[in-house]
Design a protein around this motif. Structure first.
Motif, PDB file in Angstrom:
ATOM      1  N   HIS A 112       8.560  14.773   1.632  1.00 46.63           N
ATOM      2  CA  HIS A 112       7.587  15.718   1.075  1.00 46.63           C
ATOM      3  C   HIS A 112       6.723  16.289   2.190  1.00 46.63           C
ATOM      4  O   HIS A 112       6.287  15.570   3.088  1.00 46.63           O
ATOM      5  N   LEU A 149       0.840  -1.208   0.000  1.00 42.12           N
ATOM      6  CA  LEU A 149       0.000   0.000   0.000  1.00 42.12           C
ATOM      7  C   LEU A 149       0.870   1.250   0.000  1.00 42.12           C
ATOM      8  O   LEU A 149       0.913   1.965  -0.994  1.00 42.12           O
ATOM      9  N   ARG A 150       1.531   1.549   1.091  1.00 45.73           N
ATOM     10  CA  ARG A 150       2.542   2.608   1.186  1.00 45.73           C
ATOM     11  C   ARG A 150       3.494   2.168   2.295  1.00 45.73           C
ATOM     12  O   ARG A 150       3.081   1.503   3.229  1.00 45.73           O
ATOM     13  N   MET A 191      13.751   7.187  -9.197  1.00 45.05           N
ATOM     14  CA  MET A 191      13.183   5.837  -9.258  1.00 45.05           C
ATOM     15  C   MET A 191      14.061   4.740  -8.684  1.00 45.05           C
ATOM     16  O   MET A 191      13.596   3.645  -8.428  1.00 45.05           O
ATOM     17  N   GLY A 246       4.735  15.439   7.427  1.00 49.22           N
ATOM     18  CA  GLY A 246       5.229  15.132   6.085  1.00 49.22           C
ATOM     19  C   GLY A 246       5.074  13.671   5.722  1.00 49.22           C
ATOM     20  O   GLY A 246       4.406  12.900   6.423  1.00 49.22           O
ATOM     21  N   ALA A 247       5.709  13.298   4.616  1.00 49.74           N
ATOM     22  CA  ALA A 247       5.642  11.915   4.138  1.00 49.74           C
ATOM     23  C   ALA A 247       6.891  11.622   3.322  1.00 49.74           C
ATOM     24  O   ALA A 247       7.580  12.534   2.861  1.00 49.74           O
ATOM     25  N   GLU A 267       3.528   8.140   8.983  1.00 47.73           N
ATOM     26  CA  GLU A 267       2.197   7.559   8.756  1.00 47.73           C
ATOM     27  C   GLU A 267       1.367   7.610  10.038  1.00 47.73           C
ATOM     28  O   GLU A 267       0.158   7.805  10.002  1.00 47.73           O
ATOM     29  N   VAL A 299       8.137   9.798  -0.057  1.00 47.71           N
ATOM     30  CA  VAL A 299       7.627   9.261  -1.322  1.00 47.71           C
ATOM     31  C   VAL A 299       8.776   8.708  -2.161  1.00 47.71           C
ATOM     32  O   VAL A 299       9.952   8.795  -1.784  1.00 47.71           O
ATOM     33  N   ARG A 300       8.398   8.137  -3.298  1.00 46.49           N
ATOM     34  CA  ARG A 300       9.351   7.487  -4.191  1.00 46.49           C
ATOM     35  C   ARG A 300      10.528   8.410  -4.531  1.00 46.49           C
ATOM     36  O   ARG A 300      10.340   9.594  -4.823  1.00 46.49           O
ATOM     37  N   ASN A 301      11.739   7.842  -4.506  1.00 45.34           N
ATOM     38  CA  ASN A 301      12.930   8.615  -4.859  1.00 45.34           C
ATOM     39  C   ASN A 301      12.762   9.269  -6.223  1.00 45.34           C
ATOM     40  O   ASN A 301      12.216   8.655  -7.145  1.00 45.34           O
ATOM     41  N   ARG A 302      13.272  10.474  -6.345  1.00 40.92           N
ATOM     42  CA  ARG A 302      13.142  11.265  -7.574  1.00 40.92           C
ATOM     43  C   ARG A 302      13.550  10.464  -8.817  1.00 40.92           C
ATOM     44  O   ARG A 302      12.857  10.482  -9.822  1.00 40.92           O
TER      45      ARG A 302
END
Lengths: 232, 107
Positions: free
Chosen positions: A163, A73-74, A124, A116-117, A110, A119-122
């Motif tokens: 982020h 999921l995340r 990839m 903040g959070a 979470e 997220v996927r590395n810039r």
């Protein structure tokens, strides 16, 4: 999974600090943290299976790195609802110390303990590297002993791009909550080059770099050890 | 006794206080998308794949998640209420994602 508190001699410390390392299904850096706090620093340490609900015997909670629940999921999204997390949140709300490393950082965001959070590395890629970091503030228990503002720690993550909305970022910067920043090239696209932050009361920290993987001088630079030493 | 074969559309649910209550089955379709302010490197990578296929006119690709949930609830409002909590707390992270719920008949 749970181990009894070990009462090894603690010759160099004035204080006995009990460490509790949370183990989720998929955690894989838990034993590295145990090695640092128990074997290198001689502090009583126990691993805490995520189905446990009691943290009363623990002073410092460490949420270690890994791939809790397979990152489904995340990253950290499902671990956040593990039974132990209620106790971790309560522990943090009491002003006690919580350290989230890598996946642990993701779990803490979470859970709402940190803003903040991740997220996927810039670019990839999953990045496994050693990167220079700037210690932004020594005004926290986590960073107080760092005399060198420039340190080097390993990173290993696919979702480490920090982020947050602009207001949150401003608040973090204004309050001195950014503790570590990538000093060289930004490896993952993190906003403001953020590598580690703490909450407003500075008792909860989350960082993508792995201090526990750079804590034994036998393995090279041990810039991560100070972070754990600071707690004792 | 209740004849459960009367309809498979309802689940008979016994509550000590309320007695028997009817719950209806629903099928929810949940779309989770990245907020516009969040970069989507996966989408960008897919877009470059499309460009290699020859689709050079594609302006952007954003990748999200689609989730199907079967549940039972007393009514549509109740189902939406439950699903919104699920989305806010688990299916989506409001810091980086938006979500949309479509509710359909699950029978």
């Amino acid at each position: 999974m749970a181990q009894p508190l070990s009462q090894l001699p603690t010759p160099n410390s004035q204080l006995i600090v009990k460490f509790g390392i949370i183990v989720f299904p998929g955690s894989n850096c838990d034993r590295d943290v145990v090695y640092v706090t128990r074997d290198l620093l001689g502090q009583p340490t126990r691993t805490i299976w995520h189905e446990e609900t009691d943290l009363d015997d623990v002073d410092v909670v460490v949420v270690p790195g890994g791939f809790s629940y397979g990152d489904y999921l995340r990253c950290g999204a499902i671990a956040r609802f593990s039974p132990i997390m209620k106790a971790v949140v309560a522990h943090a709300k009491q002003g006690k110390y919580v350290l989230g490393i890598c996946n642990g950082f993701q779990v803490l965001t979470e859970a709402g303990l940190l803003p903040g959070a991740l997220v996927r590395n810039r670019d990839m890629h999953f990045i496994c590297d050693r990167v220079p970091l700037h210690v932004e503030s020594t005004d926290s228990i986590w960073t107080q002993g760092y005399n060198n503002t420039e340190i080097s720690l390993p990173i290993a993550h696919g979702e480490g791009c920090y982020h947050a909305d602009p207001e949150t970022l401003d608040r973090l910067e204004a309050n001195g909550q950014v503790l570590f920043r990538y000093a060289g090239t930004n490896p993952n696209g993190s906003l403001n080059n953020i590598a580690g932050i703490c909450n407003e009361t500075k008792n909860v920290i989350g960082m993508m770099p792995h201090p526990e993987r750079a804590a034994d001088p036998l393995l090279g630079r041990a810039d991560g050890l100070q972070l754990f030493k600071n707690l004792i | 006794m209740i004849d459960l074969s009367l309809s498979d559309r309802y689940i008979y649910n016994y509550h000590k206080v309320e007695g028997f209550s009817l719950k209806q089955k629903y099928q929810a379709r949940i779309y989770v998308t990245l907020r516009p302010s969040v970069l989507d490197p996966a989408g960008t990578a897919v877009q470059s794949g499309l460009a290699h296929m020859g689709y050079t006119d594609v302006e952007s690709v954003r990748i999200g998640k689609y989730i199907e949930v079967s549940l039972s609830a007393t009514d549509e409002t109740e189902a939406h209420k439950q699903l919104d909590v699920m989305c806010d707390q688990l299916f989506a992270n409001p810091v980086i994602e938006n979500y949309r719920v479509e509710l359909g008949d699950g029978s």
